[in-house]
Design a protein around this motif. Structure first.
Motif, mmCIF file in Angstrom:
data_model
loop_
_atom_site.group_PDB
_atom_site.id
_atom_site.type_symbol
_atom_site.label_atom_id
_atom_site.label_comp_id
_atom_site.label_asym_id
_atom_site.label_seq_id
_atom_site.Cartn_x
_atom_site.Cartn_y
_atom_site.Cartn_z
ATOM 1 N N GLY A 181 38.336 27.048 -59.705
ATOM 2 C CA GLY A 181 39.265 27.800 -60.269
ATOM 3 C C GLY A 181 38.494 29.031 -61.098
ATOM 4 N N LEU A 182 37.661 29.873 -60.448
ATOM 5 C CA LEU A 182 36.692 30.922 -61.154
ATOM 6 C C LEU A 182 37.616 32.321 -60.996
ATOM 7 N N GLU A 183 37.482 32.912 -62.045
ATOM 8 C CA GLU A 183 38.159 34.495 -61.986
ATOM 9 C C GLU A 183 37.030 35.518 -61.960
ATOM 10 N N PRO A 184 36.288 35.742 -60.869
ATOM 11 C CA PRO A 184 35.434 36.868 -60.897
ATOM 12 C C PRO A 184 35.894 38.326 -60.743
ATOM 13 N N ASP A 185 35.208 39.379 -60.933
ATOM 14 C CA ASP A 185 36.025 40.743 -60.814
ATOM 15 C C ASP A 185 35.678 40.971 -59.307
ATOM 16 N N VAL A 186 34.341 40.581 -58.703
ATOM 17 C CA VAL A 186 34.013 40.927 -57.413
ATOM 18 C C VAL A 186 33.359 39.509 -56.864
ATOM 19 N N VAL A 187 33.809 39.421 -55.673
ATOM 20 C CA VAL A 187 33.254 38.478 -54.644
ATOM 21 C C VAL A 187 32.344 39.098 -53.391
ATOM 22 N N THR A 188 31.176 38.597 -53.193
ATOM 23 C CA THR A 188 30.457 38.797 -52.487
ATOM 24 C C THR A 188 30.168 37.585 -51.361
ATOM 25 N N ILE A 189 30.061 38.105 -50.182
ATOM 26 C CA ILE A 189 29.864 36.820 -48.994
ATOM 27 C C ILE A 189 29.108 37.425 -47.878
ATOM 28 N N GLY A 190 28.665 36.640 -47.116
ATOM 29 C CA GLY A 190 28.050 37.068 -45.731
ATOM 30 C C GLY A 190 27.805 35.888 -44.899
ATOM 31 N N GLU A 219 33.996 39.472 -73.087
ATOM 32 C CA GLU A 219 33.589 39.943 -74.610
ATOM 33 C C GLU A 219 32.702 41.211 -74.372
ATOM 34 N N HIS A 220 31.758 41.210 -73.294
ATOM 35 C CA HIS A 220 30.851 42.372 -73.603
ATOM 36 C C HIS A 220 31.171 43.565 -72.576
ATOM 37 N N GLY A 221 32.501 43.519 -72.032
ATOM 38 C CA GLY A 221 32.895 44.524 -71.167
ATOM 39 C C GLY A 221 31.927 44.625 -69.958
ATOM 40 N N THR A 222 31.588 43.334 -69.388
ATOM 41 C CA THR A 222 30.653 43.432 -68.254
ATOM 42 C C THR A 222 31.346 42.871 -67.080
ATOM 43 N N TYR A 223 31.309 43.371 -65.727
ATOM 44 C CA TYR A 223 31.867 42.673 -64.579
ATOM 45 C C TYR A 223 31.125 41.369 -64.170
ATOM 46 N N LEU A 224 31.966 40.462 -63.553
ATOM 47 C CA LEU A 224 31.339 39.309 -62.940
ATOM 48 C C LEU A 224 31.379 39.320 -61.525
ATOM 49 N N ILE A 225 30.220 39.193 -60.893
ATOM 50 C CA ILE A 225 30.162 39.193 -59.504
ATOM 51 C C ILE A 225 29.809 37.764 -58.815
ATOM 52 N N ASN A 226 30.735 37.016 -58.124
ATOM 53 C CA ASN A 226 30.236 35.702 -57.839
ATOM 54 C C ASN A 226 29.700 35.991 -56.148
ATOM 55 N N ASP A 227 28.422 35.935 -55.644
ATOM 56 C CA ASP A 227 28.082 35.888 -54.534
ATOM 57 C C ASP A 227 28.262 34.580 -53.986
#
Length: 465
Positions: free
Chosen positions: A281-290, A256-264
């Motif tokens: 069943g999540l739908e992030p724009d970016v996934v980070t992992i290490g 709604e607010h034009g903000t990207y979502l990163i799932n770490d």
């Protein structure tokens, strides 16, 4: 034991301190070689390779001699059932055979530890991460901290917005923008102990409590947030699980607010083969992992949607090749890529996760029964293969409440007691992680020692120690 089955037990603090002192004395008696090694490490800052290694309930760390699977041995000859597993870095177990073979072949037969050139392993890893997490375009770092930093820079660039929003008491490594919390007055402030902040974090970041959609909506309404960087469940402040509808609400508000979502997913990878992103069943724009994906070899990664990747690559004003801020000479090196491919293809498989989660379920159920038997007002939270016992009931619902429930004296007693009897937990909190080599017998051993620790703690103060 309490005679009133409905009563909650209050810890005798004098007895707690007495027992902790006894356990620390026993630790010193049992570990003279570790003590000597620590004393001789005068040229290390803080006497350890990294200052966080000084987080030891016993006063100084044990020094590792060898580790394999779910076992670790120290220089004094003691063997431990390792539920810490490098605070997630060794979630595949210590030195799993496929990773050892892949790294040995890369360094020995093939050669080239650092070439600044791609290997075919990297593309295989990217495809597997895409299959697991659902975002198709991947790039690599050496740590999850760097993956988060690089993702933040990319999203600031593509949105033209300056701020990043995180949850209070989140953990995203040493990312500057993440060291912000909600203060007692409800206003944002720098997290206590923030070291050498390059700028006032309240100028670079916004913060909302986990599980608080109203607070998130208020912060996003400012219109200056490039990305929400979050763990699908808080982990490093103690496991805080999402309430029903919360993560779906986060996704709806960010869109709604034009903000990207990163799932770490660095820690929440314990939820399953594709972390919480796939499990829930999540739908992030970016996934980070290490950490865990390298089987113990340093690696980090970030993946993004095809739309985001196209937007970034289509920007001629962004230097994505040389000095644009997304770099790292050792990132994507052949050894890391070989280790990650072996870990994902042969170690942290779907079958392995099923076994790890089954063992973790047994761990959680057993701890819960012991806590209930001693009428302690504590709780147990589980995130896939990760379990945490908390000094609060019900379990905290956000990071601030979770931080407030910490009890350093209790943690020190339990950790030292367990350590003296061959059980290693994550030193920062009461987290136990299962790897493919962790067995029900390992869990039973923890429960036996944990039960004994609580038995001594809750004994009448007049009893002998």
């Amino acid at each position: 034991m309490s005679t009133d089955p409905g009563a909650e037990r209050v810890i005798d603090r004098d007895r707690l301190r007495l027992l902790t002192g006894r356990e620390r004395a026993l630790f010193a008696e049992r570990n003279p070689r570790s003590a000597d090694a620590y004393a001789r490490a005068g040229h290390l800052f803080g006497r350890v390779p990294m200052t966080w290694m000084n987080k030891s309930a016993a006063g100084y760390p044990v020094y590792v001699d060898r580790a394999r699977g779910a076992r670790l041995s120290d220089v004094d000859g003691h063997e431990y059932v390792d539920f810490c597993l490098g605070d997630t870095a060794a979630m595949a177990g210590h030195s799993p055979a496929p990773v050892v073979e892949a790294v040995t072949r890369r360094l020995g037969e093939l050669g080239g530890a650092s070439t600044m050139l791609p290997t075919e392993d990297a593309a295989v890893v990217g495809a597997e991460l895409s299959r697991r997490f659902g975002v198709p375009e991947w790039s690599f770092a050496l740590t999850a901290t760097d993956a988060n930093r690089w993702a933040i820079r990319l999203l600031r660039a593509v949105t033209g917005r300056s701020r990043i929003l995180v949850n209070s008491y989140c953990y995203h490594g040493s990312v500057d923008e993440s060291l912000i919390v909600v203060g007692p007055d409800g206003r944002p402030r720098s997290r206590e102990g923030n070291v050498g902040a390059p700028s006032d974090v309240t100028l670079t970041s916004r913060v909302a409590e986990f599980n608080d959609l109203d607070g998130l909506a208020r912060e996003l309404a400012h219109g200056d947030v490039a990305a929400v960087l979050m763990e699908p469940a808080l982990t490093n402040i103690g496991i805080v699980l999402p309430e029903p509808g919360y993560l779906e609400g986060v996704r709806a508000l960010t869109r709604e607010h034009g903000t990207y979502l990163i799932n770490d997913e660095t820690h929440t990878f314990s939820a399953g083969p594709g972390g919480a992103t796939a499990a829930w069943g999540l739908e992030p724009d970016v996934v980070t992992i290490g950490k865990a994906i390298g089987g113990g070899v340093p690696v980090g990664a970030y993946g993004m949607s095809a739309e985001l990747a196209a937007d970034l690559l289509g920007r001629g004003d962004l230097d994505l090749i040389d000095m644009g801020g997304v770099g790292g000479t050792l990132a994507g090196n052949p050894v890391s890529m070989a280790a990650t491919r072996a870990t994902l293809e042969e170690v942290l498989t779907e079958a392995a996760f099923a076994g790890m989660i089954e063992v973790a379920t047994g761990f959680a159920d057993g701890v819960r029964k012991i806590i209930d038997r001693y009428a302690l007002p504590w709780s147990v939270s589980r995130l896939g293969a990760r379990v945490e016992y908390r000094f609060a009931s019900p379990a905290p619902r956000n990071g601030t409440a979770s931080a407030a429930s910490a009890d350093g004296e209790l943690e020190d007693y339990l950790h030292t007691y367990l350590l003296n009897r061959g059980i290693l937990l994550t030193p920062f909190h009461n987290m136990a992680l299962m790897c493919p080599a962790t067995t029900p017998e390992d869990v039973a051993r923890h429960h036996e020692v944990f039960d004994a620790a609580l038995g001594e703690l809750t004994r009448d103060a007049s009893s002998s120690t």
